[in-house]
Each structure stands twice: as C-alpha cells, then as structure tokens.
Scaffold this motif. Structure first.
Motif, PDB file in Angstrom:
ATOM      1  N   LEU A 337       0.816  -1.208   0.000  1.00 26.42           N
ATOM      2  CA  LEU A 337       0.000   0.000   0.000  1.00 26.42           C
ATOM      3  C   LEU A 337       0.857   1.267   0.000  1.00 26.42           C
ATOM      4  CD1 LEU A 337      -2.916  -0.922   2.449  1.00 26.42           C
ATOM      5  CD2 LEU A 337      -2.806  -1.144  -0.039  1.00 26.42           C
ATOM      6  N   ARG A 338       2.040   1.202   0.615  1.00 24.51           N
ATOM      7  CA  ARG A 338       2.922   2.375   0.642  1.00 24.51           C
ATOM      8  C   ARG A 338       3.616   2.591  -0.694  1.00 24.51           C
ATOM      9  NH1 ARG A 338       4.646   0.200   5.634  1.00 24.51           N
ATOM     10  NH2 ARG A 338       6.549  -0.537   4.582  1.00 24.51           N
ATOM     11  N   ASN A 339       3.626   1.571  -1.539  1.00 17.30           N
ATOM     12  CA  ASN A 339       4.348   1.651  -2.815  1.00 17.30           C
ATOM     13  C   ASN A 339       3.383   1.344  -3.964  1.00 17.30           C
ATOM     14  OD1 ASN A 339       7.490   1.756  -2.031  1.00 17.30           O
ATOM     15  ND2 ASN A 339       6.420   0.407  -0.587  1.00 17.30           N
ATOM     16  N   GLN A 340       2.562   2.330  -4.273  1.00 16.67           N
ATOM     17  CA  GLN A 340       1.531   2.119  -5.284  1.00 16.67           C
ATOM     18  C   GLN A 340       2.107   1.835  -6.669  1.00 16.67           C
ATOM     19  OE1 GLN A 340      -1.868   1.940  -4.904  1.00 16.67           O
ATOM     20  NE2 GLN A 340      -1.425   1.900  -2.714  1.00 16.67           N
ATOM     21  N   ASP A 341       3.325   2.281  -6.929  1.00 15.52           N
ATOM     22  CA  ASP A 341       3.899   2.052  -8.254  1.00 15.52           C
ATOM     23  C   ASP A 341       4.131   0.572  -8.522  1.00 15.52           C
ATOM     24  OD1 ASP A 341       5.855   2.112  -6.260  1.00 15.52           O
ATOM     25  OD2 ASP A 341       7.440   2.444  -7.720  1.00 15.52           O
ATOM     26  N   ILE A 342       4.358  -0.222  -7.458  1.00 15.17           N
ATOM     27  CA  ILE A 342       4.557  -1.651  -7.656  1.00 15.17           C
ATOM     28  C   ILE A 342       3.263  -2.305  -8.124  1.00 15.17           C
ATOM     29  CG2 ILE A 342       4.017  -2.394  -5.295  1.00 15.17           C
ATOM     30  CD1 ILE A 342       6.749  -3.786  -7.622  1.00 15.17           C
ATOM     31  N   THR A 343       2.142  -1.787  -7.651  1.00 13.18           N
ATOM     32  CA  THR A 343       0.854  -2.312  -8.117  1.00 13.18           C
ATOM     33  C   THR A 343       0.684  -2.055  -9.605  1.00 13.18           C
ATOM     34  OG1 THR A 343      -0.176  -1.983  -5.957  1.00 13.18           O
ATOM     35  CG2 THR A 343      -1.648  -2.128  -7.847  1.00 13.18           C
ATOM     36  N   ALA A 344       1.046  -0.859 -10.044  1.00 11.74           N
ATOM     37  CA  ALA A 344       0.944  -0.540 -11.469  1.00 11.74           C
ATOM     38  C   ALA A 344       1.865  -1.432 -12.299  1.00 11.74           C
ATOM     39  CB  ALA A 344       1.288   0.929 -11.688  1.00 11.74           C
ATOM     40  N   LYS A 345       3.052  -1.695 -11.792  1.00 11.69           N
ATOM     41  CA  LYS A 345       3.989  -2.560 -12.510  1.00 11.69           C
ATOM     42  C   LYS A 345       3.436  -3.978 -12.638  1.00 11.69           C
ATOM     43  CE  LYS A 345       8.317  -0.216 -11.231  1.00 11.69           C
ATOM     44  NZ  LYS A 345       9.595  -0.376 -10.489  1.00 11.69           N
ATOM     45  N   ILE A 346       2.888  -4.491 -11.541  1.00  8.34           N
ATOM     46  CA  ILE A 346       2.360  -5.853 -11.568  1.00  8.34           C
ATOM     47  C   ILE A 346       1.192  -5.970 -12.545  1.00  8.34           C
ATOM     48  CG2 ILE A 346       1.120  -7.584 -10.192  1.00  8.34           C
ATOM     49  CD1 ILE A 346       2.904  -6.783  -7.826  1.00  8.34           C
ATOM     50  N   ARG A 347       0.363  -4.938 -12.614  1.00  6.85           N
ATOM     51  CA  ARG A 347      -0.742  -4.969 -13.576  1.00  6.85           C
ATOM     52  C   ARG A 347      -0.200  -5.039 -15.007  1.00  6.85           C
ATOM     53  NH1 ARG A 347      -4.127  -0.131 -13.228  1.00  6.85           N
ATOM     54  NH2 ARG A 347      -5.682  -1.302 -14.407  1.00  6.85           N
ATOM     55  N   GLN A 348       0.912  -4.344 -15.262  1.00  4.49           N
ATOM     56  CA  GLN A 348       1.516  -4.394 -16.598  1.00  4.49           C
ATOM     57  C   GLN A 348       2.081  -5.772 -16.915  1.00  4.49           C
ATOM     58  OE1 GLN A 348       4.073  -1.006 -17.745  1.00  4.49           O
ATOM     59  NE2 GLN A 348       3.376  -0.003 -15.873  1.00  4.49           N
ATOM     60  N   VAL A 349       2.520  -6.485 -15.884  1.00  2.00           N
ATOM     61  CA  VAL A 349       3.076  -7.819 -16.083  1.00  2.00           C
ATOM     62  C   VAL A 349       2.075  -8.715 -16.810  1.00  2.00           C
ATOM     63  CG1 VAL A 349       3.663  -9.937 -14.823  1.00  2.00           C
ATOM     64  CG2 VAL A 349       4.735  -7.763 -14.196  1.00  2.00           C
ATOM     65  N   PHE A 350       0.806  -8.503 -16.536  1.00  2.00           N
ATOM     66  CA  PHE A 350      -0.236  -9.368 -17.092  1.00  2.00           C
ATOM     67  C   PHE A 350      -0.825  -8.806 -18.381  1.00  2.00           C
ATOM     68  CE2 PHE A 350       0.247 -10.924 -12.877  1.00  2.00           C
ATOM     69  CZ  PHE A 350      -0.138 -12.247 -12.911  1.00  2.00           C
ATOM     70  N   ASN A 351      -0.133  -7.858 -19.002  1.00  3.20           N
ATOM     71  CA  ASN A 351      -0.648  -7.251 -20.217  1.00  3.20           C
ATOM     72  C   ASN A 351      -0.209  -7.959 -21.491  1.00  3.20           C
ATOM     73  OD1 ASN A 351      -1.882  -5.366 -18.689  1.00  3.20           O
ATOM     74  ND2 ASN A 351      -0.754  -3.604 -19.447  1.00  3.20           N
ATOM     75  N   ASP A 352       0.645  -8.963 -21.354  1.00  3.28           N
ATOM     76  CA  ASP A 352       1.121  -9.665 -22.541  1.00  3.28           C
ATOM     77  C   ASP A 352      -0.014 -10.399 -23.235  1.00  3.28           C
ATOM     78  OD1 ASP A 352       3.669  -8.848 -22.351  1.00  3.28           O
ATOM     79  OD2 ASP A 352       4.489 -10.708 -21.552  1.00  3.28           O
ATOM     80  N   PRO A 353       0.041 -10.518 -24.550  1.00  2.95           N
ATOM     81  CA  PRO A 353      -0.948 -11.344 -25.253  1.00  2.95           C
ATOM     82  C   PRO A 353      -0.759 -12.801 -24.881  1.00  2.95           C
ATOM     83  CG  PRO A 353       0.810 -10.690 -26.737  1.00  2.95           C
ATOM     84  CD  PRO A 353       1.037  -9.944 -25.452  1.00  2.95           C
TER      85      PRO A 353
END
Length: 504
Positions: A337-353
C-alpha cells in the motif's frame, strides 16, 4: 421463485473441452435442503465421425463409443436436453470441480450447437457454483466434524472418491457420472451440517457481483483465499491483497482480479523493472535459488466462484496450522500500500498477449467474440429446423435437410461463414448418413481432414489412435474390463476407416 440445486457431473472422451466430447451427463435436482426433486437424469452422447476419443479416457471411465451409440442421443438433441434442464428458473448448476472442467465442456457443447453458452449462468435467477473450493476452505478453516484423508506425500486429499470413502459416503462407482453426483450431494450436505456458516458464506458469494464487494480496491483488505494453486502439506489457503484488474491490452478481462500472496515479502521486487518482475512472477519453481525467488501474484477469476472471505474468518489457531504469520502478512500488505507504483507494474506484467491460441476454425471460436445480435435473432429458425428434422422419418428428413440448407443460405448474416460452417457440421454430426450430394461429400471430406490432420497438436489422428490402443494392449496386468474397452476401440477404429476414410 423457488431455488434449486442441479448437481451434475460429466464423463468425457478426453480432457480438452474445445476438442474432446462428452460421453455421459448425469444430474440430480434437489431443493435447498438437499432433498431430491424428480428423477435423476442420465444421458449419453453419440460421438460423430469427425472425432476420435482418447483411449486412456475410455479406460478410466469404461465408456466406449459403442456404448454411447447404443444408449445415446445425437449431439444436438443431447445439447438441447441439457440446456432445457439447466434453464429451469431459479437453478444453481453445481458440481465438484465443475467450473474448471465440466462447465467448459458444457459451454463448448452449447456453442457448437448454437445454444447460448452463458444464458443458464445468469438468466431467470440462475447461477453456477462449485463446491470444491468450499471443501478446501473447510479443511483449512473449519475442519471439525469431517475426516480429511491425505495423499502419499502428506498433503490434504481433495479427490471426491477419497473424501467419500473417509466419511462413509457411498461412492462405489467412481468415474460414473451419476455415482459422482450423489457423492457430491452428500459431501455438500456434510459440510452444510457440520459447518453451516462457512457453507452459507460460500453459497452467498458464488456470484461475481458479491465478490467484487470483497475486493475493495479503495481499501485493499487482506483476504482469505483457498485455491488448488496453494495446495501444500498444511492446506490450500493463504492471505491475499487485491491489486486490481489487469491493465489495458491484457488477455484477462474485468472479471479477473490480480492478488498478491501476502506470505511473501514484496520489498524484494520494489526496485525491479516490469520485465524483471514478470520473470519473477512466472519463474518456474524448479529454477528458484537463493537470488532468484518467485514472487506469487494470483490471477483470480471472480466469475468462477472462488472461495474468498474476510481476514476474521482465519482464526489464530488455524493460521498456525496453515503456517501463516498473520502479522507478517499484514506488514507485507502495508508495504504494498505504501508503494503504489509496484501495483501498477504488476498490472503491466499481465498485459502480454496469450502465449498460444486456438485454431482459426469456427469449432474453436467460443471465446473469439460474440455473435452479432442480428445473427442471434435468426438462430430460432435453426433450432426449429433441427427440431423438425429430429421428428421426421428417414425419407422425409432427406427433403427436410435440403430445405434447411437452402434456408440457411438465404439468411442475411453478419458472420455468415462462421454460422454456415457450424450449421453444416451440426447436420453432419446428427444426420451424417442421410446427407446427399454436395452436403454429403463436404461432410465426408471434413471428417477425413479432422481424422488425418486434427487442428490441435494434442488431438488424436487416425494413426496415433491405433498406436495408442496397441500400446495400452501390451501393458501388463490388464483387467478384463480394460481388454474389452480396448477391443471395442479397435473395432471403432476399423469402422471409422471403412466408413469415413474408405481405406482397407
């Protein structure tokens, strides 16, 4: 509206729901008190000449194409019967590991026969459920009153036949669909009787709208999650923190929730790039070492009735038994929760086709996009025509088939090629021997292509099918039943060669 459970199970000719076919369907309807309503239903489906079963699957179930031919219905009639049973208002279609396995076969069956594959999951107060994750959660959170067998490795055993035997539930014919249904009902009743609050929680949170309320992305609470992916010696449950849905372009939709396993410290990935995190998330366990450790992020399908519950459902003594340090998990949540940017990064991890895709063929396109509304509005004509053909005598049916084909050709369809191919295959699978002229030739050529050059790598072709049977026949210690099954499969092979391939 009176609510009821429709408990069901399938036996199949293989494990791939896009390609393999259902051999047997069984269902029992009960009221909410588990009292049986009406007669049990057992249906068999006649396999069509464009398909070869998995011989190993036939050995497991003991069901062969010959048995299905003698007892079964053509695929369209089989699909219609099941569709009507599942569409009774107020029905919750329920099974044991049914959402991950049986439901996918049912969806593909409905799709191939132009029945709405999703309608029975939400229309008229209907829904679907699956008790297997409730069983896992009961073992981990409220195990009292139930005997829990273990595997040889000391892990909890969640196979229905083992649980049934341990708890005195009659289940004499494992891999018979009706026997499995009765065992599922008794297992559900046992949990309801011993742990009613847990049962009712799972039942009330079977739908995705209720689950979304738990996955509150404003507060991101620590939640209890039970899943087969988590199975270990202690159990199959952990604490998770919801991170959000995958970002734009992801292969998963809005019914997917990304969650971090809070048993693991996220600080070790805070400074990594998206690509480096991707490697850690998907790192095979066999490649882990002291410097490269997998970071578990789970993709939870909220439309598949996962078991999720608030933190207070995990009692301290059960947390200890599961080797879950609640305070450490909460500290790891605070780090996220203190590092919201890690959440954004993890969401990008699952963006692959997706890494792979199904063949570009109408039979495999259930998830390739919905039919246009205008096309679906014309499906009742197709269903009426199929119903009429089923009711005709053989002579009248030949004329009816020609008129039906002409009617489909005149239809103004947005996806005409896709619908027309599905219709022509429906005709072949249900009335193949009564097709004439161009329709008969097209069906025969289609069957030949499917049997010689199947579109899926793992599908059986006519040559590998025979080799597999002969390999199984040479296995030492074959039981009499197995020898009979393999003999019938060889006879089926010879018949398909003669009828479909016309080779000696």
């Amino acid at each position: 509206m009176e609510q009821s459970f429709l408990w069901y199970d399938l036996e199949t000719f293989g494990t791939n729901p896009f390609h393999d076919r259902i051999a047997q369907f069984a269902a029992v309807r009960t009221n909410m008190k588990f009292e049986i309503i009406g007669e049990p239903v057992v249906l068999y489906c006649i396999p069509s000449e464009d398909y070869l079963p998995d011989p190993q699957a036939c050995l497991v179930t003991g069901i062969t194409p010959r048995e299905c031919r003698s007892k079964g219905l053509p695929e369209y009639q089989f699909a219609r019967e099941i569709f009507n049973i599942m569409m009774v208002p107020g029905t919750t279609v329920t099974g044991y590991n049914s959402i991950a396995f049986d439901d996918e076969f049912i969806r593909n069956l409905f799709y191939r026969n132009l029945f709405d594959p999703y309608l029975r999951e939400y229309s008229n107060g209907n829904s679907r459920w699956d008790i297997i994750n409730l069983v896992r959660a009961t073992h981990d959170l409220r195990p009292e009153g139930i005997i829990w067998p273990e595997t040889d490795e000391g892990k909890p055993q969640f196979r229905l036949e083992r649980l049934s035997a341990a708890n005195g539930i009659g289940h004499d014919q494992a891999h018979d669909a009706l026997s499995d249904v009765y065992a599922t009902i008794e297992m559900a009743k046992l949990i309801h009787d011993k742990q009613p609050r847990l049962f009712n929680w799972s039942w009330k949170h079977r739908k995705k709208d209720e689950l979304r309320k738990l996955f509150n992305l404003n507060s991101r609470p620590a939640l209890v999650h039970s899943s087969p992916l988590l199975t270990r010696k202690e159990g199959a449950t952990t604490l998770i923190c919801p991170l959000g849905v995958p970002g734009e372009g992801a292969r998963q939709g809005r019914d997917t929730m990304l969650c971090a396993d809070l048993r693991y410290d996220p600080s070790r990935i805070l400074d990594l790039s998206v690509e480096e995190i991707r490697k850690r998330v998907f790192l095979p366990s066999a490649m882990e070492d002291e410097t490269h450790r997998r970071y578990p992020v789970y993709s939870i399908k909220i439309n598949r009735a996962p078991f999720v519950a608030p933190l207070n459902s995990l009692k301290p003594e059960r947390a200890d038994a599961l080797n879950i340090d609640i305070q450490k998990c909460l500290d790891n949540r605070d780090t996220l929760l203190r590092n919201q940017d890690i959440t954004a990064k993890i969401r990008q991890v699952f963006n692959d086709p997706p890494s792979g895709s199904l063949p570009d063929d109408p039979d495999y396109q259930i998830y390739g996009g919905f039919f246009a509304d205008g096309d679906r509005e014309q499906f009742p004509f197709i269903h009426r025509s199929m119903e009429e053909l089923l009711s005709m005598d053989d002579k009248s049916r030949e004329t009816g088939i020609r008129e039906f084909i002409s009617g489909v050709q005149r239809m103004n369809l947005t996806q005409k090629e896709r619908v027309s191919k599905l219709v022509s295959r429906m005709l072949g699978r249900n009335f193949g021997s009564q097709l004439r002229g161009k329709a008969a030739q097209s069906w025969k050529e289609f069957c030949q292509n499917r049997l010689i050059f199947p579109l899926l790598n793992e599908a059986r072709d006519i040559h590998s099918f025979r080799r597999e049977i002969e390999k199984l026949q040479s296995r030492p210690g074959l039981q009499v039943r197995d020898k009979i099954v393999l003999k019938e499969l060889l006879e089926y092979f010879d018949e398909l060669k003669r009828i479909t391939l016309e080779v000696s």
